[in-house]
Design a protein around this motif. Structure first.
Motif, PDB file in Angstrom:
ATOM      1  N   UNK A  35     -10.124  -1.763 -14.704  1.00 44.82           N
ATOM      2  CA  UNK A  35      -9.631  -0.543 -15.209  1.00 44.82           C
ATOM      3  C   UNK A  35      -9.800   0.695 -14.195  1.00 44.82           C
ATOM      4  N   UNK A  36     -10.586   0.778 -12.796  1.00 46.09           N
ATOM      5  CA  UNK A  36     -10.754   1.563 -11.691  1.00 46.09           C
ATOM      6  C   UNK A  36      -9.903   1.337 -11.032  1.00 46.09           C
ATOM      7  N   UNK A  37      -9.342  -0.386 -10.675  1.00 43.70           N
ATOM      8  CA  UNK A  37      -8.401  -0.384  -9.979  1.00 43.70           C
ATOM      9  C   UNK A  37      -6.801  -0.033 -10.392  1.00 43.70           C
ATOM     10  N   UNK A  38      -6.730  -0.195 -11.379  1.00 45.34           N
ATOM     11  CA  UNK A  38      -4.985   0.339 -12.056  1.00 45.34           C
ATOM     12  C   UNK A  38      -5.526   2.306 -12.002  1.00 45.34           C
ATOM     13  N   UNK A  39      -6.333   2.265 -12.390  1.00 44.60           N
ATOM     14  CA  UNK A  39      -6.355   3.737 -12.640  1.00 44.60           C
ATOM     15  C   UNK A  39      -5.630   4.380 -10.730  1.00 44.60           C
ATOM     16  N   UNK A  40      -6.217   3.737 -10.116  1.00 45.47           N
ATOM     17  CA  UNK A  40      -6.317   4.341  -8.820  1.00 45.47           C
ATOM     18  C   UNK A  40      -4.855   3.737  -8.316  1.00 45.47           C
ATOM     19  N   UNK A  41      -4.270   3.053  -9.246  1.00 40.31           N
ATOM     20  CA  UNK A  41      -3.210   2.299  -7.878  1.00 40.31           C
ATOM     21  C   UNK A  41      -1.661   3.596  -8.017  1.00 40.31           C
ATOM     22  N   UNK A  42      -1.299   2.925  -6.643  1.00 40.72           N
ATOM     23  CA  UNK A  42       0.290   3.339  -6.645  1.00 40.72           C
ATOM     24  C   UNK A  42       1.149   2.905  -7.136  1.00 40.72           C
ATOM     25  N   UNK A  43       0.830   1.442  -7.406  1.00 38.44           N
ATOM     26  CA  UNK A  43       2.281   0.857  -8.144  1.00 38.44           C
ATOM     27  C   UNK A  43       0.833   0.098  -8.602  1.00 38.44           C
ATOM     28  N   UNK A  44       1.479  -0.172 -10.104  1.00 38.19           N
ATOM     29  CA  UNK A  44       0.639  -1.927 -10.840  1.00 38.19           C
ATOM     30  C   UNK A  44       1.252  -2.706 -11.918  1.00 38.19           C
ATOM     31  N   UNK A  45       1.769  -3.094 -12.234  1.00 34.54           N
ATOM     32  CA  UNK A  45       2.868  -3.526 -12.991  1.00 34.54           C
ATOM     33  C   UNK A  45       2.353  -5.315 -13.349  1.00 34.54           C
ATOM     34  N   UNK A  46       2.962  -5.494 -14.518  1.00 34.67           N
ATOM     35  CA  UNK A  46       2.425  -7.791 -14.612  1.00 34.67           C
ATOM     36  C   UNK A  46       3.820  -7.766 -15.838  1.00 34.67           C
ATOM     37  N   UNK A  47       4.234  -8.737 -15.605  1.00 36.10           N
ATOM     38  CA  UNK A  47       5.285  -9.536 -16.580  1.00 36.10           C
ATOM     39  C   UNK A  47       4.262 -10.155 -16.821  1.00 36.10           C
ATOM     40  N   UNK A  48       4.059  -9.785 -18.347  1.00 35.90           N
ATOM     41  CA  UNK A  48       3.308 -10.484 -19.679  1.00 35.90           C
ATOM     42  C   UNK A  48       2.008 -10.659 -19.474  1.00 35.90           C
ATOM     43  N   UNK A  49       1.174 -11.778 -19.303  1.00 34.67           N
ATOM     44  CA  UNK A  49      -0.001 -12.197 -19.146  1.00 34.67           C
ATOM     45  C   UNK A  49       0.229 -13.262 -17.533  1.00 34.67           C
TER      46      UNK A  49
END
Length: 157
Positions: A35-49
């Protein structure tokens, strides 16, 4: 479909499991760390799982030795911390779609380079081939305290 990733994403735990399935290449992340990594991200994206990418800019609150290597050398950059595609869907263009979206976001924010590291020991030839295809060039290397040897790469935008 490419979707922004946030600490509140419904598929967060499945994506964290995908991360941890590839902990040797990426590093293990418990729930608070992910969760911390995602909160700090400049860019975070996913394609489904099936695939995700997390990248930081130079201002992130992040303690990774690899990230800090780039911070010591560049005043402005985007660092790809982790990108993974589930084995069952490799070759379908998920990682390419994530990288192309990252490149567009980095350009829009005025960045001139995207960086990453790839394990040299233990080797990761699939990642090396993928990044080479996208124009990443080796700019350094390091032996980390955990015994891994990594190579540092940059792609100019």
């Amino acid at each position: 479909m490419l979707t922004p990733l946030s600490p509140a994403s419904p598929s967060l735990e499945l994506l964290r499991a995908l991360n941890n399935d590839h902990a040797q290449e990426l590093s293990f992340a418990d729930a608070p760390r992910f969760a911390h990594l995602i909160a700090q991200a400049f860019f975070a994206a996913h394609i489904g799982t099936e695939a995700f990418l997390i990248a930081f800019d130079q201002d992130a609150d992040y303690d990774s030795q690899n990230f800090l290597w780039f911070r010591q050398r560049f005043s402005k950059f985007v660092y790809v911390d982790r990108v993974v595609t589930a084995q069952a869907v490799r070759g379908r263009g998920h990682a390419a779609a994530l990288y192309n979206a990252l490149f567009a976001a980095a350009r829009a924010a005025g960045h001139e380079r995207v960086t990453c590291e790839i394990n040299a020991d233990p080797p990761n030839p699939g990642s090396e081939a993928f990044h080479s295809k996208f124009g990443f060039q080796e700019i350094g290397s390091a032996l980390l305290p955990n015994g891994k040897t990594v190579r540092y790469y940059e792609r100019r935008l």
